[in-house]
Design an enzyme around this catalytic site. Structure first.
Site, PDB file in Angstrom:
ATOM      1  N   GLU A  12     -23.801   0.059 -38.582  1.00  0.00           N
ATOM      2  CA  GLU A  12     -23.578   0.585 -40.058  1.00  0.00           C
ATOM      3  C   GLU A  12     -22.204   0.206 -40.654  1.00  0.00           C
ATOM      4  OE1 GLU A  12     -24.398   4.577 -40.917  1.00  0.00           O
ATOM      5  OE2 GLU A  12     -24.371   4.120 -42.905  1.00  0.00           O
TER       6      GLU A  12
ATOM      7  N   LYS B 240     -27.820  -1.642 -39.985  1.00  0.00           N
ATOM      8  CA  LYS B 240     -27.878  -0.613 -41.270  1.00  0.00           C
ATOM      9  C   LYS B 240     -26.928  -1.200 -42.242  1.00  0.00           C
ATOM     10  CE  LYS B 240     -28.040   4.297 -42.267  1.00  0.00           C
ATOM     11  NZ  LYS B 240     -28.507   5.612 -42.017  1.00  0.00           N
TER      12      LYS B 240
HETATM   13  P1  13P Z   1     -27.147   7.726 -47.205  1.00  0.00           P
HETATM   14  O1  13P Z   1     -28.704   7.161 -47.333  1.00  0.00           O
HETATM   15  O2  13P Z   1     -27.131   8.798 -48.018  1.00  0.00           O
HETATM   16  O3  13P Z   1     -26.502   6.703 -47.820  1.00  0.00           O
HETATM   17  O4  13P Z   1     -26.697   7.976 -45.806  1.00  0.00           O
HETATM   18  C1  13P Z   1     -27.212   6.984 -44.587  1.00  0.00           C
HETATM   19  C2  13P Z   1     -26.305   7.377 -43.814  1.00  0.00           C
HETATM   20  O5  13P Z   1     -26.352   7.425 -42.694  1.00  0.00           O
HETATM   21  C3  13P Z   1     -24.803   7.340 -43.940  1.00  0.00           C
HETATM   22  O6  13P Z   1     -24.117   7.137 -42.809  1.00  0.00           O
END
Ligand code: 13P
Length: 343
Positions: free
Chosen positions: A177, A219
């Site tokens: 991510e 992600k």
């Molecule tokens: P949000 O969808 O609130 O951005 O959070 C996703 C997430 O896992 C942040 O690390």
């Protein structure tokens, strides 16, 4: 660990019509969300809230997996069931956040680097024993005056790659991510440039560390105007620019892309995902495009619940509604009418 097992898990995490529920807020972060509805940040309240989410009947029709925080994977529901067991009963794959947070990057004011590599191999082995099948590590890239720096992008990409390699060694599918933050007044063009540079660097580092692209899930944040920008780009432009970015940076071997919501409104997050999936058919995209939202799934349930047991049923209804909308969006079948029908 056999790559085939990782591939099977990654495919299950991004199965058609399904996404991921991110509910891995650290104790201070969930504390802020609880405080916003007047609930104390206690061990029992956190367990009650997380049981509300995971105990929702029918959630697994739309959600393949959920990402837990360290406390939750070890915790019991109020009725004594262990959380990973509840998830197994409900048909939801347990995942675990394994980074230890974004800390100030030395020598680079305003920038962060995510920590958590020390001792990670041992922690991963424990999480596997506790039932986890996938994991998450979030890197944060801030857009501002003169930032992000190469130093910030490279340090974060390197850490993501080291994390991902350790996860695959342990048999966990890493969710990688790299979040380019929506905070600021930057244009969508600037968001595009920074996201392309970040993702290129991330995939270069993943390759250098020998990570199997087939056994991971990306992600990313969407390519989007800054929250405080004047003239924010519309839904079509966000979808187009995000797809242009992904097609330039994400190898075809990656099975799935599961977006974060990043501070978008609930309906925006559904509309953007839907627009991308509407465009996807003509583009023959190699990866599935779905959601891994925290706020855009949890905002409404949290607002309704407010810590009262008598609100659990309506909070669950709201969660199921958002999950259904995003499931539809992951197949290009969402429409704002779905919101009105539910009202
Ligand atoms: P949000 O969808 O609130 O951005 O959070 C996703 C997430 O896992 C942040 O690390």
């Amino acid at each position: 660990m056999k790559i085939q097992e990782l591939q099977e898990t990654a495919a299950a995490m991004t199965a058609p019509g399904k996404g991921i529920l991110a509910m891995d807020e650290s104790t201070p972060t969930i504390g802020k969300r609880l405080a916003s509805v007047g609930v104390d940040n206690t061990h029992d309240n956190r367990a009650a809230y997380r049981e509300l989410l995971l105990g929702t009947d029918g959630l697994s029709d739309y959600v393949a997996g959920a990402i837990l925080y360290d406390e939750t994977i070890r915790q019991d529901c109020p009725d004594g069931t262990h959380f990973p067991q509840l998830m197994k009963n409900k048909g939801i794959i347990p995942g675990i956040k394994v980074d230890t947070g974004a800390k100030d990057l030395a020598g680079h004011p305003g920038e962060k680097v995510t920590e958590g590599l020390d001792g990670l191999r041992d922690r991963l082995a424990e999480y596997v024993d506790l039932g986890a099948r996938f994991s998450k590590w979030r890197a944060v890239i801030t857009i501002g005056d003169g930032i992000p720096s190469r130093a910030c992008i490279e340090a974060n990409a390197h850490a993501l790659a080291r994390y991902a390699a350790l996860c695959q060694e342990a048999g966990l599918v890493p969710i990688v991510e790299p979040e380019v933050l929506i905070d600021g007044d930057h244009s969508i063009e600037r968001s595009f440039d920074v996201t392309v540079e970040t993702q290129r660097t991330v995939f270069r580092e993943l390759y250098a560390q020998g990570v199997a692209f087939e056994g991971m899930v990306l992600k990313p944040s969407m390519v989007i105007s800054g929250k405080n920008a004047s003239n924010r780009a519309g839904v079509g432009q966000v979808a187009e620019q995000t797809l242009r970015c992904l097609r330039s940076t994400v190898p075809a071997a990656v099975p799935g892309v599961a977006f974060l919501s990043g501070g978008q409104s609930d309906e925006e997050a559904s509309a953007h995902l839907n627009a991308m999936n509407e465009m996807a058919a003509d583009l023959h995209l190699p990866w599935r495009l779905t959601f891994s939202y925290a706020r855009a799934l949890q905002n409404q349930p949290m607002q309704i619940w407010k810590g009262h047991p008598e609100n659990v049923a309506s909070a669950r209804k709201a969660l199921l509604h958002r999950a259904r909308c995003n499931s539809a969006a992951s197949q290009g079948r969402y429409s704002p009418d779905m919101e009105r029908e539910a009202a």
